[in-house]
Design an enzyme around this catalytic site. Structure first.
Site, PDB file in Angstrom:
ATOM      1  N   HIS A 350       0.794  -1.228   0.000  1.00 50.68           N
ATOM      2  CA  HIS A 350       0.000   0.000   0.000  1.00 50.68           C
ATOM      3  C   HIS A 350       0.820   1.269   0.000  1.00 50.68           C
ATOM      4  O   HIS A 350       0.257   2.360  -0.003  1.00 50.68           O
ATOM      5  CB  HIS A 350      -0.927   0.034   1.218  1.00 50.68           C
ATOM      6  CG  HIS A 350      -2.162  -0.783   1.052  1.00 50.68           C
ATOM      7  ND1 HIS A 350      -3.301  -0.279   0.477  1.00 50.68           N
ATOM      8  CD2 HIS A 350      -2.430  -2.070   1.354  1.00 50.68           C
ATOM      9  CE1 HIS A 350      -4.228  -1.219   0.455  1.00 50.68           C
ATOM     10  NE2 HIS A 350      -3.718  -2.326   0.977  1.00 50.68           N
ATOM     11  N   LYS A 540      -9.538  13.958   3.478  1.00 51.45           N
ATOM     12  CA  LYS A 540      -8.634  12.812   3.595  1.00 51.45           C
ATOM     13  C   LYS A 540      -7.803  12.997   4.854  1.00 51.45           C
ATOM     14  O   LYS A 540      -7.825  14.063   5.459  1.00 51.45           O
ATOM     15  CB  LYS A 540      -7.725  12.718   2.365  1.00 51.45           C
ATOM     16  CG  LYS A 540      -7.040  14.042   2.011  1.00 51.45           C
ATOM     17  CD  LYS A 540      -6.234  13.952   0.725  1.00 51.45           C
ATOM     18  CE  LYS A 540      -7.058  13.935  -0.533  1.00 51.45           C
ATOM     19  NZ  LYS A 540      -6.980  12.681  -1.266  1.00 51.45           N
ATOM     20  N   ARG A 541      -7.067  11.964   5.251  1.00 50.44           N
ATOM     21  CA  ARG A 541      -6.156  12.128   6.368  1.00 50.44           C
ATOM     22  C   ARG A 541      -5.190  13.282   6.112  1.00 50.44           C
ATOM     23  O   ARG A 541      -4.842  13.567   4.968  1.00 50.44           O
ATOM     24  CB  ARG A 541      -5.360  10.825   6.595  1.00 50.44           C
ATOM     25  CG  ARG A 541      -6.156   9.743   7.270  1.00 50.44           C
ATOM     26  CD  ARG A 541      -6.650  10.159   8.626  1.00 50.44           C
ATOM     27  NE  ARG A 541      -5.551  10.221   9.584  1.00 50.44           N
ATOM     28  CZ  ARG A 541      -5.379   9.367  10.582  1.00 50.44           C
ATOM     29  NH1 ARG A 541      -6.235   8.371  10.770  1.00 50.44           N
ATOM     30  NH2 ARG A 541      -4.361   9.501  11.415  1.00 50.44           N
ATOM     31  N   LYS A 546       0.180  14.489   1.272  1.00 55.86           N
ATOM     32  CA  LYS A 546      -1.099  14.826   0.634  1.00 55.86           C
ATOM     33  C   LYS A 546      -1.234  16.326   0.383  1.00 55.86           C
ATOM     34  O   LYS A 546      -2.108  16.769  -0.346  1.00 55.86           O
ATOM     35  CB  LYS A 546      -2.264  14.323   1.492  1.00 55.86           C
ATOM     36  CG  LYS A 546      -2.359  12.780   1.537  1.00 55.86           C
ATOM     37  CD  LYS A 546      -3.518  12.341   2.435  1.00 55.86           C
ATOM     38  CE  LYS A 546      -3.641  10.838   2.579  1.00 55.86           C
ATOM     39  NZ  LYS A 546      -4.381  10.194   1.472  1.00 55.86           N
ATOM     40  N   THR A 648      -8.642   6.513  -2.959  1.00 62.03           N
ATOM     41  CA  THR A 648      -9.978   6.036  -3.329  1.00 62.03           C
ATOM     42  C   THR A 648     -10.983   7.178  -3.192  1.00 62.03           C
ATOM     43  O   THR A 648     -12.024   7.164  -3.835  1.00 62.03           O
ATOM     44  CB  THR A 648     -10.431   4.872  -2.417  1.00 62.03           C
ATOM     45  OG1 THR A 648     -10.211   5.235  -1.046  1.00 62.03           O
ATOM     46  CG2 THR A 648      -9.682   3.596  -2.749  1.00 62.03           C
ATOM     47  N   LYS A 652     -14.462   8.196  -5.460  1.00 61.34           N
ATOM     48  CA  LYS A 652     -15.792   8.519  -4.935  1.00 61.34           C
ATOM     49  C   LYS A 652     -16.255   9.875  -5.462  1.00 61.34           C
ATOM     50  O   LYS A 652     -17.395  10.044  -5.891  1.00 61.34           O
ATOM     51  CB  LYS A 652     -15.765   8.581  -3.402  1.00 61.34           C
ATOM     52  CG  LYS A 652     -15.322   7.317  -2.700  1.00 61.34           C
ATOM     53  CD  LYS A 652     -15.036   7.607  -1.214  1.00 61.34           C
ATOM     54  CE  LYS A 652     -14.222   6.508  -0.568  1.00 61.34           C
ATOM     55  NZ  LYS A 652     -13.654   6.899   0.743  1.00 61.34           N
TER      56      LYS A 652
HETATM   57  C1  PLP Z   1     -12.385   7.087   1.117  1.00 65.31           C
HETATM   58  C2  PLP Z   1     -12.007   7.459   2.476  1.00 65.31           C
HETATM   59  C3  PLP Z   1     -10.670   7.694   2.781  1.00 65.31           C
HETATM   60  C4  PLP Z   1      -9.566   7.641   1.740  1.00 65.31           C
HETATM   61  O1  PLP Z   1      -9.444   8.916   1.139  1.00 65.31           O
HETATM   62  P1  PLP Z   1      -8.180   9.288   0.220  1.00 65.31           P
HETATM   63  O2  PLP Z   1      -8.556  10.612  -0.342  1.00 65.31           O
HETATM   64  O3  PLP Z   1      -8.080   8.230  -0.825  1.00 65.31           O
HETATM   65  O4  PLP Z   1      -7.005   9.347   1.104  1.00 65.31           O
HETATM   66  C5  PLP Z   1     -10.337   8.047   4.075  1.00 65.31           C
HETATM   67  N1  PLP Z   1     -11.276   8.150   5.032  1.00 65.31           N
HETATM   68  C6  PLP Z   1     -12.583   7.943   4.771  1.00 65.31           C
HETATM   69  C7  PLP Z   1     -13.577   8.097   5.874  1.00 65.31           C
HETATM   70  C8  PLP Z   1     -12.994   7.587   3.491  1.00 65.31           C
HETATM   71  O5  PLP Z   1     -14.282   7.376   3.250  1.00 65.31           O
END
Ligand code: PLP
Length: 799
Positions: A350, A540-541, A546, A648, A652
């Site tokens: 990952h 995101k985190r 990032k 991911t 979305k």
């Molecule tokens: C999809 C999702 C992530 C991953 O987000 P990235 O932008 O790909 O880092 C993290 N936390 C939650 C709650 C999510 O639904």
């Protein structure tokens, strides 16, 4: 399956019992009580009326080992999958209740940090929906990821999340599945290959099953292990105190699974974490073997019927654990045991970030798991012979430095996984290529055919059907067949991208979703945002790679430009943030505080009202993501190229009609290919140009000195403008950007601002914009996690 008539009868009877037991009538029930009633009803319906365990067909059964499963709320999802969502809504309407309000009562089980845990949840959903026999194995943390709030100075505040304390009915305790796990102690040689391990402590693993309900598929368990013991044990006796704080030397077994480590993409190296990992693996591997043998199959048949998929290296210790059982408990020879284990495991990498690649101190591992270290040493010796045979003398040192499992008193878990697995995959094409070219080139030569790509995906059930009911209804109207089950059917709306009526409908839905999010923002932050503005979303985190601080610098520069020249032609923006930082990650917390500081100033400036606004929603989690994503116009995916394995969130957002503003990193590359370059906005350095930048010797200060806009933005962060005159608050962040900037924020700043201008220009032509967003929805069906699971089936899990 339950007929509608049967469900009505069950609903009424269960409701009667629920009310009688509480001396209440249905009209007296609170929303919380309605939720409790429905969650219990749904759980029972799943267990009693939904088929369990798909039959084995052409693939093996998948045992998905992951330390994290970020499953989110279950009730709405399960009702949808059961086909009882509308039915339930109708039943509730009889009592003047609305299902959407009731569903808001459920608490997210936050048993994961971010993308990795959410991926595991999407994959369980897809496997159950595709009837791929599978079981998820994880840990039953008493406290999931901390809850986040913001203090008076915008700093992150953390508090515990006892997710199941009040009420959590959608799981059941499987007392008969208990396992026993040993730690520490001594190993004695019996003869030849045979050793006996006498652990010093044992801990029980109690199983809790959460049924995963597939869409029109089957239900299969997510099995979570919880630690339990009557006695405490003293960690201090098997390490010299380096690993633990004084007060945590005595660990009571119940504490073993008390908390989820809150790090994302960062390995902490704590003894308790290694204990969690082994506990997770020991319980899971024993359970897998028990179930396999109970079906009358032999140990040699294990790889024929079972695969153990390792979600990152966190469950790597499962490899020596299976070998240990085969050798010591079932008396197989090394060769027999190795032949079985090495055909059973598959490993998903990952990350390439060095700080996230787990390495355990060899001494610690020896003290905690004395039998396993011997097995790892044997694996390492066997590997050394292979490397010696495959590489000539001149190449050997470099090859061994890369491939050794034991190196420099460290146990390298990614290496253990590559050696012990029959397949290794990355999570987006660019990432899988980098795994081979940068991380493991010698392994790729040594183990030809072992390395694969499986690009991540997201479940359309949760991320479109449930999160965006209005868009879903529009898709239902225009698509033949059930797109929820086959997301490639979305391509049927491509011909409608230019159709004015369809554009109007699609745009109206986005507008309504923006209004709903605006209401949420007002309720949470007391901020009224302009729904005609671009909703620009980065959720995101928080992590330096990032680059939320790149976004922030542009916001500051935009603010300054608007202050200097208020009459300029400007497309209004609302910048929306959400995300948590690991409590021990100082720089990420600085960035959070800086965004809040800037938001505070901008949102209170009357000149900015309706023009430029910043909304940072606290406590990012799955249920909040479901509210933000359908309302986004722009999806910020701005990591430094080469650092985000896949992402991911990008999938979305794009599927829900946001335009990706991103670097050529992770799955952004494939999103751009599928959507078409004209329907995304790409900027910044590439993997190759970052490499050149570093080779030339990257000096961030040069960019600061040569770009007046950038200079002013950073200076204002330093001079107290966004910190009530406190010139020290953001000092560390400013210093890092000026003197270090490992993730090249300053090098990408100019390019990012140009890209933001392009976004604004495109948004002004609403017809072209809506067409682009429709094409994103239409063309990105490949990012369904159903497609990912099919890729695993054909590339990796096949018999
Ligand atoms: C999809 C999702 C992530 C991953 O987000 P990235 O932008 O790909 O880092 C993290 N936390 C939650 C709650 C999510 O639904």
């Amino acid at each position: 399956m339950l007929s509608s008539q049967q469900f009505q009868t069950l609903f009424d009877a269960t409701l009667n019992r629920y009310c009688e037991a509480r001396f209440l009538t249905p009209s007296q029930l609170s929303d919380t009580q309605w939720y409790q009633f429905l969650a219990t009803l749904s759980h029972q319906t799943v267990l009693q009326h939904f088929p369990a365990n798909a039959p084995l067909a052409n693939t093996r059964k998948v045992n998905y080992l992951s330390m994290e499963f970020l499953i989110g709320r279950l009730l709405g999802n399960n009702l949808l999958s059961l086909g009882l969502y509308d039915e339930t809504n109708q039943q509730l309407a009889k009592y003047g209740k609305n299902l959407v309000d009731i569903l808001e009562q459920e608490r997210d089980p936050s048993l994961g940090n971010g993308g990795l845990g959410r991926l595991a949840a999407c994959y369980l959903d897809s496997m159950a929906s595709l009837s791929q026999p599978a079981i998820g194995y994880g840990l039953h943390y008493q406290y999931g990821l901390f809850k986040q709030a913001f203090g008076d100075e915008g700093q992150q505040l953390e508090s515990g999340d006892g997710w199941e304390r009040d009420f959590y009915p959608q799981q059941y305790h499987r007392a008969d599945f208990r396992q026993t796990v040993g730690f520490g102690g001594k190993v004695s040689l019996i003869s030849g290959d045979k050793y006996a391990w006498q652990p010093e402590w044992t801990i029980f693993g109690e199983a809790f099953d959460l049924p995963v309900v597939g869409y029109k598929g089957v239900q299969q368990p997510l099995r979570l292990w919880q630690g339990y013991s009557e006695s405490a044990f003293d960690l201090a006796t098997f390490n010299d105190g380096d690993y633990l704080d004084a007060e945590s030397r005595v660990v009571d077994a119940a504490k073993l699974t008390k908390v989820l480590y809150p790090n994302d993409n960062h390995a902490e190296g704590k003894a308790l974490r290694l204990m969690q990992q082994y506990f997770h693996c020991a319980c899971s591997v024993a359970d897998i073997l028990k179930n396999h043998l109970a079906q009358g199959r032999t140990l040699e048949q294990l790889p024929e019927f079972e695969v153990i998929q390792l979600n990152d290296t966190h469950p790597a210790i499962a490899i020596p654990e299976l070998l240990r059982l085969l050798l010591d408990q079932y008396d197989l020879s090394w060769e027999q045991a190795w032949a079985i284990a090495s055909k059973t495991f598959a490993y998903t990498n990952h990350t390439l970030l060095p700080e996230a690649l787990e390495q355990w101190d060899q001494k610690l591992l020896t003290q905690l798991l004395p039998r396993h270290i011997l097995i790892i040493e044997r694996i390492n010796d066997q590997l050394r012979q292979q490397v010696e045979a495959a590489f000539d003398k001149a190449e050997f040192d470099a090859a061994w430095q890369e491939t050794a499992v034991l190196f420099d008193q460290r146990v390298r878990m990614a290496n253990l996984c590559v050696v012990g697995s029959f397949a290794v995959n990355g999570v987006a094409q660019i990432h899988s290529d980098l795994v081979v070219s940068d991380l493991f080139p010698a392994y790729a030569r040594l183990f030809e055919g072992r390395f694969h790509n499986v690009t991540n995906g997201i479940t359309p059930r949760r991320w479109i059907r449930q999160a965006n009911p209005k868009l879903s209804a529009l898709l239902d109207q225009h698509i033949q067949g059930d797109w929820t089950q086959d997301l490639s059917l979305l391509n049927q709306i491509e011909p409608l991208a230019k159709n004015p009526a369809f554009q109007t409908a699609y745009r109206a839905i986005k507008q309504q979703n923006k209004q709903a999010l605006a209401a949420e923002i007002e309720q949470t932050l007391g901020l009224k945002v302009n729904c005609e503005a671009i909703f620009d979303v980065q959720i995101k985190r928080f992590h330096e790679y990032k680059r939320q601080h790149l976004n922030l610098l542009n916001i500051i520069a935009t603010y300054q430009s608007l202050k200097a020249n208020p009459q300029q032609d400007f497309v209004p923006r609302v910048f929306i943030f959400a995300g948590k930082a690991a409590p021990g990650y100082f720089m990420a917390k600085q960035i959070i505080q800086a965004i809040n500081g800037v938001a505070n100033v901008i949102n209170q400036d009357p000149d900015m009202q309706g023009k430029l606004q910043v909304a940072f929603l606290p406590d990012y989690r799955v249920s909040l993501a479901e509210k933000i994503i359908p309302a986004a116009d722009v999806s910020e995916q701005i990591s430094l190229a080469g650092k985000e394995a896949s992402g991911t969130g990008n999938m979305k957002l794009a599927l829900n009609g946001a335009i990706t503003l991103g670097t050529l990193d992770g799955a952004n590359v494939e999103i751009a290919e599928f959507a078409g370059n004209e329907n995304v906005v790409i900027f910044g350095h590439t993997v190759d140009s970052v490499r050149e930048l570093r080779e030339q010797g990257y000096v961030s200060k040069t960019y600061y000195e040569q770009d007046a806009v950038l200079k002013q933005a950073i200076d204002t962060l330093a001079d107290g403008t966004f910190s009530n005159g406190d010139t020290e608050r953001f000092e560390a962040l400013v210093n890092d950007m000026l003197n270090h900037d490992y993730f090249c924020v300053l090098a990408d700043f100019a390019s990012y601002r140009e890209a933001q201008d392009i976004v604004a220009k495109r948004y002004q032509d609403q017809t072209a914009w809506v067409e682009s967003t429709i094409l994103n929805t239409a063309r990105l069906g490949a990012f369904s996690s159903d497609r990912s699971i099919r890729d695993y089936q054909t590339r990796i899990w096949k018999k």
